[in-house]
Scaffold this active site. Structure first.
Site, short mmCIF file in Angstrom:
data_model
loop_
_atom_site.label_atom_id
_atom_site.label_comp_id
_atom_site.label_asym_id
_atom_site.label_seq_id
_atom_site.Cartn_x
_atom_site.Cartn_y
_atom_site.Cartn_z
N TYR A 31 1.06 -1.01 0.13
CA TYR A 31 0.03 -0.12 0.05
C TYR A 31 0.91 1.09 0.07
CZ TYR A 31 -3.09 3.72 1.64
OH TYR A 31 -3.87 5.00 1.66
N ALA A 46 3.91 1.61 -1.20
CA ALA A 46 4.22 1.62 -2.49
C ALA A 46 3.72 2.31 -3.50
CB ALA A 46 4.93 0.29 -2.72
#
Length: 245
Positions: free
Chosen positions: A155, A157
């Site tokens: 998430y 990233a």
């Protein structure tokens, strides 16, 4: 307060939470809206509310942002209904799973396709029209896109991608008069997290973290700059650094 009287705006994830609050914040400033999300009934309710409360026009364009046709249809609806596009708000996003070693393919692709692909599709469709109007693209990022996040690296990233993409689009489109802004909240009291358990709206007491209307005000501020760009706006709960760093 700079107004958006007669401007045309597309908002993804507009059926609840930050997206719904943004619909009201932009409509209050006079913008006509195209509302995008999967839940048509919820979108119709938001559309009726902004029409009656703010006297603007609102068009529903239901669909999944993971499909490129959804963004294409939303932008086309803005052009057909309002003659162009002045503001595009990339808001739709979700989180699934947590630990990388146990994350399923389904959880991984749900985040990638919604948070990353959905942002790309709307930006690609909106940019030609934003160049014509010298309009604004606003992307909803996250605290998780600025600092390492042990809880859910995937998430995080996707939100780092949002920031890098938005800032690079700003570099590419700024010469054409397009403003690009990123708004980074930490926890917001919305339905976020409901798929994995308790939503943030129930997990956090009112006043303890950011409310959707606060994020919407930041988006509206960014969308209504007449000649500048609100490059990045951070909205964290007041003890966030003490809790995290």
């Amino acid at each position: 307060m700079t107004d958006l009287d007669g401007a045309a705006a597309v908002i993804t994830g507009a059926s609840s939470g930050i997206g719904e609050a943004t619909a009201h914040a932009l409509a209050e400033r006079g913008a006509n809206l195209v509302l995008v999300a999967r839940r048509r009934d919820a979108l119709e309710s938001v559309a009726e509310d902004v029409r009656s409360e703010h006297g603007v026009e609102a068009v529903v364009a239901d669909g999944d942002v993971r499909e490129s046709t959804t963004s294409a249809a939303a932008v086309e609806a803005a052009v057909e209904a309002f003659g162009g596009l002045d503001v595009a708000v990339v808001n739709a996003g979700l989180a699934r799973g947590s630990d990388v070693a146990t994350m399923t393919d389904e959880e991984y692709f749900a985040m990638q396709e919604t948070n990353v692909d959905g942002a790309f599709f709307l930006t690609r469709e909106a940019l030609p029209h934003l160049r014509e109007s010298e309009g604004t693209l606003v992307a909803v990022g996250s605290f998780a896109g600025e600092f390492p996040r042990s809880f859910n690296p995937v998430y995080a990233a996707t939100k780092w991608w949002i920031r890098g993409f938005a800032h690079s689009v700003a570099a590419q489109a700024g010469d054409d008069g397009v403003a690009v802004s990123v708004v980074n909240p930490s926890e917001v009291r919305t339905e976020f997290g409901s798929e994995e358990g308790e939503p943030f709206a129930e997990r956090f007491e009112p006043g303890s973290v950011t409310e959707p209307a606060e994020v919407a005000e930041a988006i509206a501020f960014a969308a209504s700059r007449p000649g500048s760009s609100a490059h990045e706006i951070d909205l964290y709960r007041r003890d966030k650094y003490a809790d995290t760093m």
